[in-house]
Motif scaffolding. Structure first.
Motif, mmCIF file in Angstrom:
data_model
loop_
_atom_site.group_PDB
_atom_site.id
_atom_site.type_symbol
_atom_site.label_atom_id
_atom_site.label_comp_id
_atom_site.label_asym_id
_atom_site.label_seq_id
_atom_site.Cartn_x
_atom_site.Cartn_y
_atom_site.Cartn_z
ATOM 1 N N ILE A 151 0.848 -1.190 0.000
ATOM 2 C CA ILE A 151 0.000 0.000 0.000
ATOM 3 C C ILE A 151 0.887 1.245 0.000
ATOM 4 N N LEU A 152 0.832 2.005 -1.090
ATOM 5 C CA LEU A 152 1.663 3.199 -1.190
ATOM 6 C C LEU A 152 1.064 4.368 -0.416
ATOM 7 N N ARG A 153 -0.251 4.482 -0.426
ATOM 8 C CA ARG A 153 -0.946 5.544 0.294
ATOM 9 C C ARG A 153 -2.282 5.004 0.803
ATOM 10 N N LEU A 154 -2.637 5.410 2.013
ATOM 11 C CA LEU A 154 -3.926 5.083 2.600
ATOM 12 C C LEU A 154 -4.527 6.359 3.163
ATOM 13 N N TRP A 155 -5.635 6.790 2.553
ATOM 14 C CA TRP A 155 -6.325 7.991 3.035
ATOM 15 C C TRP A 155 -7.599 7.549 3.748
ATOM 16 N N ASP A 156 -7.615 7.739 5.051
ATOM 17 C CA ASP A 156 -8.794 7.423 5.860
ATOM 18 C C ASP A 156 -9.560 8.720 6.109
ATOM 19 N N GLN A 157 -10.672 8.881 5.415
ATOM 20 C CA GLN A 157 -11.451 10.113 5.521
ATOM 21 C C GLN A 157 -12.161 10.248 6.869
ATOM 22 N N SER A 158 -12.203 9.170 7.642
ATOM 23 C CA SER A 158 -12.939 9.196 8.905
ATOM 24 C C SER A 158 -12.088 9.612 10.102
ATOM 25 N N ILE A 159 -10.766 9.729 9.903
ATOM 26 C CA ILE A 159 -9.865 10.078 11.009
ATOM 27 C C ILE A 159 -9.357 11.504 10.805
ATOM 28 N N PRO A 160 -9.773 12.444 11.617
ATOM 29 C CA PRO A 160 -9.303 13.835 11.439
ATOM 30 C C PRO A 160 -7.841 13.990 11.835
ATOM 31 N N GLY A 161 -7.200 14.993 11.254
ATOM 32 C CA GLY A 161 -5.851 15.290 11.707
ATOM 33 C C GLY A 161 -4.848 15.638 10.646
ATOM 34 N N ASN A 162 -4.728 14.828 9.594
ATOM 35 C CA ASN A 162 -3.664 15.066 8.622
ATOM 36 C C ASN A 162 -4.140 14.699 7.216
ATOM 37 N N PRO A 163 -5.035 15.518 6.629
ATOM 38 C CA PRO A 163 -5.569 15.197 5.302
ATOM 39 C C PRO A 163 -4.507 15.345 4.224
ATOM 40 N N THR A 176 -7.108 11.604 7.330
ATOM 41 C CA THR A 176 -5.673 11.458 7.564
ATOM 42 C C THR A 176 -5.083 10.558 6.498
ATOM 43 N N GLU A 177 -3.948 10.986 5.973
ATOM 44 C CA GLU A 177 -3.236 10.209 4.958
ATOM 45 C C GLU A 177 -2.047 9.510 5.596
ATOM 46 N N TYR A 178 -1.905 8.224 5.302
ATOM 47 C CA TYR A 178 -0.763 7.450 5.790
ATOM 48 C C TYR A 178 0.102 7.054 4.596
ATOM 49 N N THR A 179 1.400 7.152 4.754
ATOM 50 C CA THR A 179 2.327 6.813 3.684
ATOM 51 C C THR A 179 2.780 5.362 3.816
ATOM 52 N N ASN A 180 3.433 4.882 2.786
ATOM 53 C CA ASN A 180 3.976 3.532 2.803
ATOM 54 C C ASN A 180 4.985 3.360 3.929
ATOM 55 N N GLU A 181 5.771 4.412 4.174
ATOM 56 C CA GLU A 181 6.772 4.341 5.245
ATOM 57 C C GLU A 181 6.105 4.212 6.610
ATOM 58 N N GLU A 182 5.034 4.954 6.822
ATOM 59 C CA GLU A 182 4.333 4.876 8.102
ATOM 60 C C GLU A 182 3.666 3.509 8.297
ATOM 61 N N ILE A 183 3.100 2.981 7.221
ATOM 62 C CA ILE A 183 2.467 1.660 7.318
ATOM 63 C C ILE A 183 3.502 0.590 7.616
ATOM 64 N N ASN A 184 4.665 0.660 6.961
ATOM 65 C CA ASN A 184 5.716 -0.322 7.224
ATOM 66 C C ASN A 184 6.251 -0.206 8.647
ATOM 67 N N GLU A 185 6.320 1.000 9.161
ATOM 68 C CA GLU A 185 6.740 1.167 10.551
ATOM 69 C C GLU A 185 5.729 0.534 11.494
#
Length: 303
Positions: A171-183, A191-200
């Motif tokens: 997953i290169l990018r995961l945008w969760d529209q239900s979690i406020p904070g970092n669109p 909130t958008e999560y990057t591949n690096e954050e998911i791997n961490e």
């Protein structure tokens, strides 16, 4: 002349040689070679004996239904498993099959067929397995270099179907529209999560990883959809892999459903826009799956 009480496949099997049966994927299903017996599906009636006494003094009726059917359909070397609806599973020697079908209470006989997991059969019927096979002359299409995007209920990012062979996230990018904070840039919610954050998050325990990447798929719908489209499988045979199993993934989880409603079309539109913009940014082709929808608007052909 084919026996009219036997289904077509059973007639073919009876006419085929043993060698022809062995080569076929279907003709030998239900036949036990060692005992030379068939397991068959029988549709029967109780014509002519419905309320008559039988040899052991029992009458046909609800109380003795199973015993009655066994007497009606059974015999030496014939075993019967009665089912509801006047069906039965019968096992008998192949040499007795033609004579057995002539019994007046036998309406129809069908041989069993193999069952498959529906997703495996659908892939073969859709010619997916043919183009995936790593064999000379085949296209060997795996999704490598392509992006698969979904706008759905989210994804279980820890699921092995969305990991590489070395355990990294696809997953290169995961945008969760239900979690406020970092669109994502250009959008106002989620909130958008990057591949690096998911791997961490994957490198941590489940509990600690959930604190870093808190997105979840509560219904499992998005996870299932993405698995069909792009799930990987590194087990022997890889029978459970999806269509584009070597693609990279982009996921949008739509916003929190309102009362008596799924998320809105505005969130869906933003999700699709986000996926297309990501593909443009990466310079790669993308296929997007949308399994949400509605039935609003005119259905007239000119609209």
């Amino acid at each position: 002349m084919p026996d009219q009480k036997l289904d077509n496949l059973l007639n073919l099997a009876m006419d085929a040689t043993e060698e022809e049966r062995e080569k076929s994927r279907n003709l030998n299903v239900g036949y036990e070679k060692q005992t030379r017996k068939w397991e068959i599906i029988v549709k029967y009636s109780e014509m002519g004996i419905a309320n008559e006494e039988v040899s052991d003094g029992m009458k046909y009726g609800a109380e003795n239904d199973r015993d009655s059917v066994e007497i009606l359909l059974g015999g030496p070397e014939i075993s019967v498993v009665p089912l509801l609806g006047r069906y039965a599973i019968v096992t008998l020697p192949e040499s007795m099959l033609e004579q057995y079908s002539q019994r007046p209470q036998i309406e129809f006989i069908e041989k069993p067929t193999r069952l498959y997991f529906e997703d495996l059969f659908s892939k073969e019927a859709s010619c997916i397995t043919q183009v995936q096979r790593d064999e000379p002359g085949n296209l060997r299409l795996t999704g490598r270099g392509v992006l698969i995007g979904i706008v759905d209920s989210g994804v279980d990012y820890r699921h092995p179907a969305f990991l590489t062979a070395d355990g990294k996230s696809r997953i290169l990018r995961l945008w969760d529209q239900s979690i406020p904070g970092n669109p994502p840039e250009g959008y106002a919610t989620g909130t958008e999560y990057t591949n690096e954050e998911i791997n961490e998050a994957l490198s941590l325990s489940v509990q600690e990883g959930r604190r870093l990447v808190t997105s979840e798929d509560g219904s499992g719908h998005g996870t299932a959809v993405l698995g069909v489209a792009a799930g990987s499988d590194f087990s022997r045979g890889a029978v459970n892999r999806g269509v584009a199993y070597e693609s990279d993934l982009l996921v949008v989880k739509m916003g929190i459903p309102r009362q008596d409603s799924f998320p809105r079309t505005t969130e869906l539109m933003q999700g699709v826009d986000y996926l297309v913009r990501q593909a443009i940014r990466l310079g790669r082709p993308i296929a997007i799956n949308l399994s949400f929808g509605n039935n609003y608007g005119s259905h007239e052909p000119y609209n």
